[in-house]
Design a protein around this motif. Structure first.
Motif, PDB file in Angstrom:
ATOM      1  N   MET A   1       1.025  -1.169   0.182  1.00  0.00           N
ATOM      2  CA  MET A   1      -0.227  -0.022  -0.022  1.00  0.00           C
ATOM      3  C   MET A   1       1.011   1.156   0.097  1.00  0.00           C
ATOM      4  O   MET A   1       1.995   1.353   0.869  1.00  0.00           O
ATOM      5  N   ARG A   2       0.681   2.215  -0.833  1.00  0.00           N
ATOM      6  CA  ARG A   2       1.091   3.386  -0.888  1.00  0.00           C
ATOM      7  C   ARG A   2       0.747   4.308  -0.081  1.00  0.00           C
ATOM      8  O   ARG A   2      -0.674   4.631   0.090  1.00  0.00           O
ATOM      9  N   TYR A   3       1.616   5.236   0.719  1.00  0.00           N
ATOM     10  CA  TYR A   3       1.099   6.259   1.510  1.00  0.00           C
ATOM     11  C   TYR A   3       1.888   7.646   1.097  1.00  0.00           C
ATOM     12  O   TYR A   3       3.026   7.579   0.902  1.00  0.00           O
ATOM     13  N   GLU A   4       0.919   8.712   1.010  1.00  0.00           N
ATOM     14  CA  GLU A   4       1.413  10.044   0.600  1.00  0.00           C
ATOM     15  C   GLU A   4       0.656  10.998   1.433  1.00  0.00           C
ATOM     16  O   GLU A   4      -0.141  10.811   2.107  1.00  0.00           O
ATOM     17  N   ASN A   5       1.248  12.222   1.508  1.00  0.00           N
ATOM     18  CA  ASN A   5       0.543  13.406   2.129  1.00  0.00           C
ATOM     19  C   ASN A   5      -0.425  13.941   1.259  1.00  0.00           C
ATOM     20  O   ASN A   5      -0.036  14.163   0.091  1.00  0.00           O
ATOM     21  N   LEU A   6      -1.471  14.551   1.589  1.00  0.00           N
ATOM     22  CA  LEU A   6      -2.574  15.172   0.778  1.00  0.00           C
ATOM     23  C   LEU A   6      -2.649  16.387   1.204  1.00  0.00           C
ATOM     24  O   LEU A   6      -2.839  16.943   2.460  1.00  0.00           O
ATOM     25  N   LEU A   7      -2.669  17.408   0.114  1.00  0.00           N
ATOM     26  CA  LEU A   7      -2.730  18.845   0.457  1.00  0.00           C
ATOM     27  C   LEU A   7      -3.875  19.453  -0.192  1.00  0.00           C
ATOM     28  O   LEU A   7      -3.933  19.174  -1.694  1.00  0.00           O
ATOM     29  N   VAL A   8      -4.761  20.142   0.379  1.00  0.00           N
ATOM     30  CA  VAL A   8      -5.796  20.698  -0.268  1.00  0.00           C
ATOM     31  C   VAL A   8      -5.920  22.102   0.170  1.00  0.00           C
ATOM     32  O   VAL A   8      -6.218  22.404   1.283  1.00  0.00           O
TER      33      VAL A   8
ATOM     34  N   ILE B   1      -1.736  13.904   6.663  1.00  0.00           N
ATOM     35  CA  ILE B   1      -0.489  13.293   6.695  1.00  0.00           C
ATOM     36  C   ILE B   1      -0.474  11.816   6.433  1.00  0.00           C
ATOM     37  O   ILE B   1      -1.493  11.136   7.292  1.00  0.00           O
ATOM     38  N   GLY B   2       0.250  11.061   5.678  1.00  0.00           N
ATOM     39  CA  GLY B   2       0.341   9.568   5.588  1.00  0.00           C
ATOM     40  C   GLY B   2      -1.087   8.992   5.168  1.00  0.00           C
ATOM     41  O   GLY B   2      -1.531   8.117   5.738  1.00  0.00           O
ATOM     42  N   LEU B   3      -1.571   9.539   4.112  1.00  0.00           N
ATOM     43  CA  LEU B   3      -3.044   9.033   3.730  1.00  0.00           C
ATOM     44  C   LEU B   3      -2.864   7.768   2.735  1.00  0.00           C
ATOM     45  O   LEU B   3      -1.780   7.811   1.823  1.00  0.00           O
ATOM     46  N   ALA B   4      -3.521   6.739   2.788  1.00  0.00           N
ATOM     47  CA  ALA B   4      -3.381   5.497   2.078  1.00  0.00           C
ATOM     48  C   ALA B   4      -3.958   5.767   0.812  1.00  0.00           C
ATOM     49  O   ALA B   4      -4.839   6.440   0.395  1.00  0.00           O
ATOM     50  N   GLN B   5      -3.408   5.376  -0.249  1.00  0.00           N
ATOM     51  CA  GLN B   5      -3.400   5.298  -1.826  1.00  0.00           C
ATOM     52  C   GLN B   5      -4.915   5.077  -1.753  1.00  0.00           C
ATOM     53  O   GLN B   5      -5.882   5.465  -2.953  1.00  0.00           O
ATOM     54  N   GLN B   6      -5.456   3.750  -1.277  1.00  0.00           N
ATOM     55  CA  GLN B   6      -6.661   3.480  -1.585  1.00  0.00           C
ATOM     56  C   GLN B   6      -7.295   2.664  -0.055  1.00  0.00           C
ATOM     57  O   GLN B   6      -6.697   2.535   0.633  1.00  0.00           O
ATOM     58  N   GLN B   7      -8.523   2.400  -0.323  1.00  0.00           N
ATOM     59  CA  GLN B   7      -9.293   1.768   0.908  1.00  0.00           C
ATOM     60  C   GLN B   7      -8.729   0.303   0.698  1.00  0.00           C
ATOM     61  O   GLN B   7      -8.565  -0.272  -0.120  1.00  0.00           O
ATOM     62  N   GLU B   8      -8.596  -0.273   1.938  1.00  0.00           N
ATOM     63  CA  GLU B   8      -8.365  -1.757   1.817  1.00  0.00           C
ATOM     64  C   GLU B   8      -9.459  -2.570   1.453  1.00  0.00           C
ATOM     65  O   GLU B   8     -10.904  -2.085   1.685  1.00  0.00           O
ATOM     66  N   ASP B   9      -9.138  -3.731   0.702  1.00  0.00           N
ATOM     67  CA  ASP B   9     -10.270  -4.545   0.271  1.00  0.00           C
ATOM     68  C   ASP B   9     -10.783  -5.257   1.629  1.00  0.00           C
ATOM     69  O   ASP B   9     -10.232  -5.350   2.562  1.00  0.00           O
ATOM     70  N   LYS B  10     -12.111  -5.579   1.316  1.00  0.00           N
ATOM     71  CA  LYS B  10     -12.642  -6.297   2.643  1.00  0.00           C
ATOM     72  C   LYS B  10     -13.886  -7.311   2.056  1.00  0.00           C
ATOM     73  O   LYS B  10     -14.329  -7.246   0.956  1.00  0.00           O
ATOM     74  N   SER B  11     -13.984  -8.140   3.046  1.00  0.00           N
ATOM     75  CA  SER B  11     -14.661  -9.422   2.521  1.00  0.00           C
ATOM     76  C   SER B  11     -16.235  -8.897   3.358  1.00  0.00           C
ATOM     77  O   SER B  11     -16.302  -8.277   4.282  1.00  0.00           O
ATOM     78  N   ILE B  12     -17.222  -9.271   2.505  1.00  0.00           N
ATOM     79  CA  ILE B  12     -18.610  -8.976   3.022  1.00  0.00           C
ATOM     80  C   ILE B  12     -19.505 -10.051   3.029  1.00  0.00           C
ATOM     81  O   ILE B  12     -19.153 -11.141   2.276  1.00  0.00           O
TER      82      ILE B  12
ATOM     83  N   GLU C   1     -15.815 -10.253  -1.851  1.00  0.00           N
ATOM     84  CA  GLU C   1     -14.718  -9.431  -1.751  1.00  0.00           C
ATOM     85  C   GLU C   1     -15.261  -8.085  -2.379  1.00  0.00           C
ATOM     86  O   GLU C   1     -15.521  -8.123  -3.610  1.00  0.00           O
ATOM     87  N   VAL C   2     -15.021  -7.023  -1.417  1.00  0.00           N
ATOM     88  CA  VAL C   2     -15.110  -5.671  -2.316  1.00  0.00           C
ATOM     89  C   VAL C   2     -13.767  -4.937  -2.177  1.00  0.00           C
ATOM     90  O   VAL C   2     -13.042  -4.942  -1.515  1.00  0.00           O
ATOM     91  N   LYS C   3     -13.426  -4.740  -3.529  1.00  0.00           N
ATOM     92  CA  LYS C   3     -12.300  -3.956  -3.754  1.00  0.00           C
ATOM     93  C   LYS C   3     -12.151  -2.361  -3.374  1.00  0.00           C
ATOM     94  O   LYS C   3     -13.171  -1.679  -3.541  1.00  0.00           O
ATOM     95  N   GLY C   4     -11.138  -2.104  -2.557  1.00  0.00           N
ATOM     96  CA  GLY C   4     -11.128  -0.921  -2.017  1.00  0.00           C
ATOM     97  C   GLY C   4     -11.049   0.201  -3.199  1.00  0.00           C
ATOM     98  O   GLY C   4     -10.138   0.066  -4.136  1.00  0.00           O
ATOM     99  N   GLU C   5     -11.819   1.544  -3.036  1.00  0.00           N
ATOM    100  CA  GLU C   5     -11.701   2.346  -3.997  1.00  0.00           C
ATOM    101  C   GLU C   5     -10.362   3.296  -3.877  1.00  0.00           C
ATOM    102  O   GLU C   5      -9.767   3.320  -2.633  1.00  0.00           O
ATOM    103  N   GLN C   6      -9.834   3.634  -4.986  1.00  0.00           N
ATOM    104  CA  GLN C   6      -8.881   4.770  -4.793  1.00  0.00           C
ATOM    105  C   GLN C   6      -9.396   5.984  -4.115  1.00  0.00           C
ATOM    106  O   GLN C   6     -10.088   6.725  -4.133  1.00  0.00           O
ATOM    107  N   ALA C   7      -8.221   6.525  -3.412  1.00  0.00           N
ATOM    108  CA  ALA C   7      -8.583   7.892  -2.568  1.00  0.00           C
ATOM    109  C   ALA C   7      -8.617   8.821  -3.489  1.00  0.00           C
ATOM    110  O   ALA C   7      -9.505   9.686  -3.097  1.00  0.00           O
ATOM    111  N   ALA C   8      -8.055   8.900  -4.809  1.00  0.00           N
ATOM    112  CA  ALA C   8      -8.147  10.028  -5.519  1.00  0.00           C
ATOM    113  C   ALA C   8      -9.448   9.965  -6.094  1.00  0.00           C
ATOM    114  O   ALA C   8      -9.994  11.159  -6.517  1.00  0.00           O
ATOM    115  N   THR C   9     -10.610   8.938  -6.023  1.00  0.00           N
ATOM    116  CA  THR C   9     -11.758   9.055  -6.646  1.00  0.00           C
ATOM    117  C   THR C   9     -12.687   9.498  -5.507  1.00  0.00           C
ATOM    118  O   THR C   9     -13.437   9.914  -5.728  1.00  0.00           O
ATOM    119  N   LEU C  10     -12.153   9.076  -4.203  1.00  0.00           N
ATOM    120  CA  LEU C  10     -13.180   9.579  -3.283  1.00  0.00           C
ATOM    121  C   LEU C  10     -12.865  10.960  -2.701  1.00  0.00           C
ATOM    122  O   LEU C  10     -13.826  11.670  -2.248  1.00  0.00           O
TER     123      LEU C  10
END
Length: 691
Positions: free
Chosen positions: A1-8, A59-70, A121-130
């Motif tokens: 999982m990639r982590y970056e800082n987000l600036l808005v 700070i340290g925002l994950a690139q996407q949500q984690e996949d999860k079982s439902i 299994e639900v694939k985690g969405e990209q942070a950039a999308t959300l």
């Protein structure tokens, strides 16, 4: 999982300075809440703000949500299939909503039956999308009382928006916020450096802005201003009048703070300093300078947003601006002195306090009489208190107060001194409004206390008496603040006053103006006593301690406070909670069996040493407890009652209260009633939490 800082960053026209930090904090809180709801991992959220920008740094925002079982539970098997074994429409619809066929569904078997089950299994969405929707939602939830529109766009915000920058690391987060497509464009200082530049990376936000003459970190900018103002004042051998509210506002007005010093004509110092300070701080956002004795100097410090090569021009400009304001104050002061405060009483007849309660003149008469009554209760000069109450609202009719409302009271004090009024009368003109806010100073004399209490009690009784009781967050007459003020004055000044006496005295002064007099005394007293809970909770006092005292409804605030202190100490004792538990047991027993307070205890009916021992112990402390109660020494009361611990435990361990013999049973109930009544002399400790 990639982590970056987000600036808005939302780049705007100049934002309201008094609301800037609140808006920025709310923006960050809303973004954080959205991240949590979306289950996007991050380390922390920070906010930045300047006059032309609101920004959030994740700070340290994950690139996407984690996949999860439902797992989704479907209809029961008994209703999922018909008699022929074919899937029903209910089962087919459920399967279709989950992207499977009924045959692909698994089964969930429990003791209660069998159901269809979908596992996926639900694939985690990209942070950039959300992120764009999160930011849009966070901005919509900001506490903006009056949003505005600009141009022909239907979009609304607190101020027109020019830029939206959203970077995840070095990558642009594509989106449309408030009608503007996101980019990496940032506006620099309005006058220094380049007008705009491209932000290369989210991590470079503060550094690149500073290179373009913008200190975007609000806290750092505030600290810098405070340090520079303090240093400048020291160089002037003075102290800066620097409230935190003013410091916040100045911080919100500048992006590149430069601290300078200017002066004004010393002749203005003949005007009361409060009026000059108000003008400098509230109108001009300057920091007045005071000497070691607290006297105003003819110098002041101000903060500019421009680093000029010729600072003299800026200093000169500010000196030109302040002069007419000070001249106005001087003119008002000199004009007001031509008329005494007493001569202004007649003009109070033209100003309504409240439509049903009459004019300020009528209120002044009531305050005057009530203040005299209170002074009498305190053994103080009733004539001075009545005089101070009579003049208490007259400075509202002066030019100075009409122009500068925040100097009400303090100008009354100066004018009263000028008129030759007694010093206590003059002092009360200012101190009548104390405490003005939480933590504010209290009146310093009994005369001032009498007027301050009379003013607040008059408002409470009058407004309650016409049925305009505070509801929810609506309290237009600030009655909650008035009630807290009453409590603080009486408690902290240790005044031997009873709220019932004060309220009853006030009610008698309204004549037929009160339209809802039924139970008015009780309602007002209970409202004031009810403020104790919030006040003491802020001090860290346990709610059960407050409730235990409130259950006895002591109407002398100083007495209430003494009981709170005693119960808090008692609760901390090893024997305290044990006796509280025993009291709860006694209260439950007595609630089911009626016993009169005067029920006699007959020693000849005692059957064992433990009930006899408790009776003797009660008798041995009864007189000393009575003395302690009369002296309001409640800690002494509890010290005596604490000695009953072992006797009470032995009684309950060895005595059957509900004996078959009625006379013995009633005798034991009378013994418990006596025990209970001794504790109730201070508080109902059966309410204390047993933990």
């Amino acid at each position: 999982m990639r982590y970056e800082n987000l600036l808005v960053e939302i780049g705007t026209e100049e934002l309201p300075p008094k609301a800037l930090s609140k808006l920025a904090q709310a923006f960050a809180d809303n973004v954080q809440a959205a991240l949590d709801d979306a289950e996007l991992k991050y380390t922390s959220v920070k906010w930045f703000a300047s006059p032309r920008r609101l920004a959030v740094n994740v700070i340290g925002l994950a690139q996407q949500q984690e996949d999860k079982s439902i797992e989704k539970k479907g209809p029961a098997v008994s209703v999922a299939f018909d008699d022929t074994g074919q899937a029903t429409k209910a089962a087919q619809g459920w399967a279709r909503s989950n992207g499977i066929t009924v045959e692909q569904a698994e089964r969930l078997t429990t003791e209660k039956g069998e159901w269809l089950l979908f596992k996926g299994e639900v694939k985690g969405e990209q942070a950039a999308t959300l992120i764009p929707a999160m930011i849009e939602g966070a901005l919509k939830k900001l506490p903006i009382p009056k949003p505005m529109r600009w141009g022909s766009s239907p979009i609304q915000f607190i101020r027109p928006v020019h830029t939206v920058c959203m970077l995840f690391g070095e990558e642009i987060v594509n989106g449309n916020i408030l009608g503007i497509a996101s980019d990496r464009v940032i506006y620099g200082h309005r006058f220094h450096g380049e007008k705009q530049f491209n932000l290369t990376h989210a991590d470079n936000y503060l550094e690149q802005l500073e290179a373009h003459y913008v200190l975007a970190d609000f806290a750092a900018r505030k600290a810098k201003i405070k340090q520079q103002v303090t240093t400048t004042a020291e160089q002037e051998n003075a102290l800066a009048d620097m409230s935190d509210a003013l410091l916040d506002e100045v911080t919100a007005l500048v992006e590149w703070p430069v601290v300078l010093t200017a002066s004004f004509d010393e002749s203005f110092l003949a005007v009361p300093k409060e009026a000059l300070i108000y003008t400098m701080k509230d109108d001009q956002k300057y920091f007045p300078l005071l000497d070691k004795d607290g006297q105003l100097k003819s110098r002041f410090v101000f903060v500019t947003n421009i680093e000029s090569k010729d600072a003299y021009q800026i200093i000169s400009g500010n000196e030109k601006v302040i002069r007419p304001r000070l001249a106005d104050a001087e003119f008002f002061f000199n004009t007001d002195k031509k008329n005494t405060l007493e001569s202004r009483l007649e003009s109070l007849k033209t100003v309504l306090f409240q439509k049903q309660l009459g004019t300020l003149y009528e209120k002044s008469l009531r305050i005057s009489e009530l203040a005299g009554n209170i002074a009498s209760m305190l053994g103080s000069d009733t004539t001075l208190a009545a005089r101070a109450g009579l003049l208490s609202k007259t400075d509202l009719m002066t030019n100075m107060v009409m122009e500068f409302p925040d100097v009400q009271g303090v100008m009354g004090m100066h004018y009263a001194k000028f008129d030759g009024e007694h010093n206590e009368v003059a002092l009360a003109q200012n101190e009548q409004y104390m405490p003005r806010f939480a933590g504010d100073q209290l009146p310093t004399s009994h005369i001032s206390c009498a007027v301050a209490l009379a003013d607040k009690i008059d408002s409470l009784v009058g407004i309650f008496g016409i049925g305009q009781v505070p509801k929810g967050d609506k309290d237009p007459f600030a009655l909650r603040r008035a009630a807290i003020g009453v409590l603080r004055i009486i408690v902290e000044m240790k005044l031997p006053l009873d709220l019932t006496d004060l309220v009853r005295s006030s009610i008698s002064l309204f004549g037929d103006k009160l339209t809802q007099p039924e139970d008015l005394e009780t309602k007002v007293v209970d409202f004031i006593l009810g403020r104790f809970r919030a006040w003491y909770q802020e001090q860290g006092i346990d709610v059960d301690v407050i409730q235990a005292v409130a259950a006895r409804r002591p109407t002398k605030p100083a007495d209430f406070a003494a009981r709170i202190e005693a119960v808090s100490g008692f609760k901390s004792l090893a024997s305290g909670l044990a006796l509280a538990s025993a009291n709860k047991r006694v209260a439950n027993i007595l609630a089911k069996n009626k016993v009169t307070d005067t029920a006699a205890i007959e020693p000849s009916l005692f059957e064992n040493e433990h009930e006899k021992g408790l009776a003797e112990a009660l008798e041995s402390i009864e007189e000393s407890v009575s003395v302690f109660v009369n002296d309001a020494n409640y800690q002494g009361v509890f010290a005596e009652l604490a000695t009953l611990h072992v006797k009470v435990d032995n009684f309950f361990d060895n005595v059957m209260v509900m004996a078959e013999d009625e006379r013995i049973r009633n005798n034991r109930l009378a013994l418990l009633s006596k025990l209970r009544m001794l504790f109730l002399l201070v508080a109902d400790i059966s309410i204390l939490n047993q933990q």
